[in-house]
Design an enzyme around this catalytic site. Structure first.
Site, PDB file in Angstrom:
ATOM      1  CG  ASP A   1     -43.660  25.085  24.148  1.00  0.00           C
ATOM      2  OD1 ASP A   1     -44.528  24.235  23.878  1.00  0.00           O
ATOM      3  OD2 ASP A   1     -43.071  25.128  25.239  1.00  0.00           O
TER       4      ASP A   1
ATOM      5  CG  HIS B   1     -43.119  17.137  19.986  1.00  0.00           C
ATOM      6  ND1 HIS B   1     -42.814  16.000  20.697  1.00  0.00           N
ATOM      7  CD2 HIS B   1     -42.367  18.135  20.532  1.00  0.00           C
ATOM      8  CE1 HIS B   1     -41.918  16.289  21.633  1.00  0.00           C
ATOM      9  NE2 HIS B   1     -41.629  17.580  21.550  1.00  0.00           N
TER      10      HIS B   1
ATOM     11  CB  SER C   1     -36.081  28.680  13.699  1.00  0.00           C
ATOM     12  OG  SER C   1     -36.121  29.036  12.336  1.00  0.00           O
TER      13      SER C   1
END
Length: 263
Positions: free
Chosen positions: A86, A142, A227
């Site tokens: 995201d 992911h 980050s």
């Protein structure tokens, strides 16, 4: 003058011991009391988390939370490159002769970003996404493709902020900060997932240290606080999704573009 002062303050505070101190506190039981404040400050969608916030042992435990099943539908196909996180797209575009152009007004060479890895030859005319994770975002990373691990590299470095201020006013932040790089071979070539540490990020962790392959969407790693991920595709193997541009927000599993065979 203000920008110069902020830059100086950032330089002085971007020491690993500060991040380690913050990280140690965030993992302590005492930090649990800060979870409600953190949720309110950043308007975090707690209804997506797999557990109630009261069940998390610490602020770090909450920050690295997993989501309920089905919260991030995957654009699954053998040709799909999905977003690993995201994030907000800070920069996106072709790599030009081994250089990422105009990342918040700065250019980055692959040689510096990838620590002169032999892999960089594969990406000199590839495509790059710079994906910024704010404190509000879900912070697990992911696999953007199905494939096998070719190599992992940990590059020690600074912990400068990677928000708009850091990328705009600090020199070569993405190449100077600590990085954990995963090279994944897939059916059409290779991708590099460059996980960049940041101020108050105590560490970047692999979800499993002995994993040698992933299915698309599998848990790869996670940040302990916010980050950036730089996602690189091998030269000649990728076509970006039309209309996707810097400033857009994406969710993990969302289509970034299509992979194609290397000719």
């Amino acid at each position: 003058m203000a920008k110069t002062l902020l830059r100086l303050m950032t330089e002085l505070s971007s020491r690993k011991w500060i991040s380690r101190t913050v990280g140690a506190f965030s993992k302590s039981r005492g930090s649990k009391a800060f979870i409600p404040y953190f949720v309110r400050t950043y308007d975090i969608p707690v209804q997506e988390a797999e557990k109630d916030w009261k069940e998390y042992r610490s602020l770090n435990d909450f920050f690295t939370r997993k989501l309920k099943p089905g919260m991030r539908p995957l654009e699954l196909s053998e040709h799909a490159l999905i977003s690993p996180v995201d994030a907000k797209i800070t920069a996106a575009g072709p790599v030009s002769a081994g250089t990422l152009l105009n990342v918040k007004g700065q250019n980055y060479t692959l040689a510096e970003l990838l620590n002169h890895s032999p892999h960089l030859e594969k990406y000199k005319h590839g495509y790059a996404f710079v994906l910024y994770l704010s404190p509000r975002d879900y912070h697990r990373i992911h696999a953007p493709v199905s494939g096998r691990r070719m190599e992992s590299e940990h590059i020690k470095g600074k912990v400068y902020p990677v928000n708009d201020f850091g990328l705009t006013h600090m020199k070569s932040v993405l190449s100077r900060n600590e990085r954990l790089i995963t090279y994944i071979a897939h059916d059409f070539g290779e991708v590099a997932v460059v996980k960049v540490g940041a101020m108050n990020v105590s560490s970047i962790q692999y979800a499993g240290t002995d994993v040698s392959s992933w299915a698309q969407g599998d848990d790869l790693a996670y940040f302990e606080f916010g980050s950036t991920v730089v996602l690189l595709t091998q030269s000649g193997t990728f076509e970006p999704k039309p209309g996707l541009q810097p400033g857009d927000s994406v969710k993990m599993g969302e289509l970034l573009g299509r992979l194609k065979p290397l000719h």
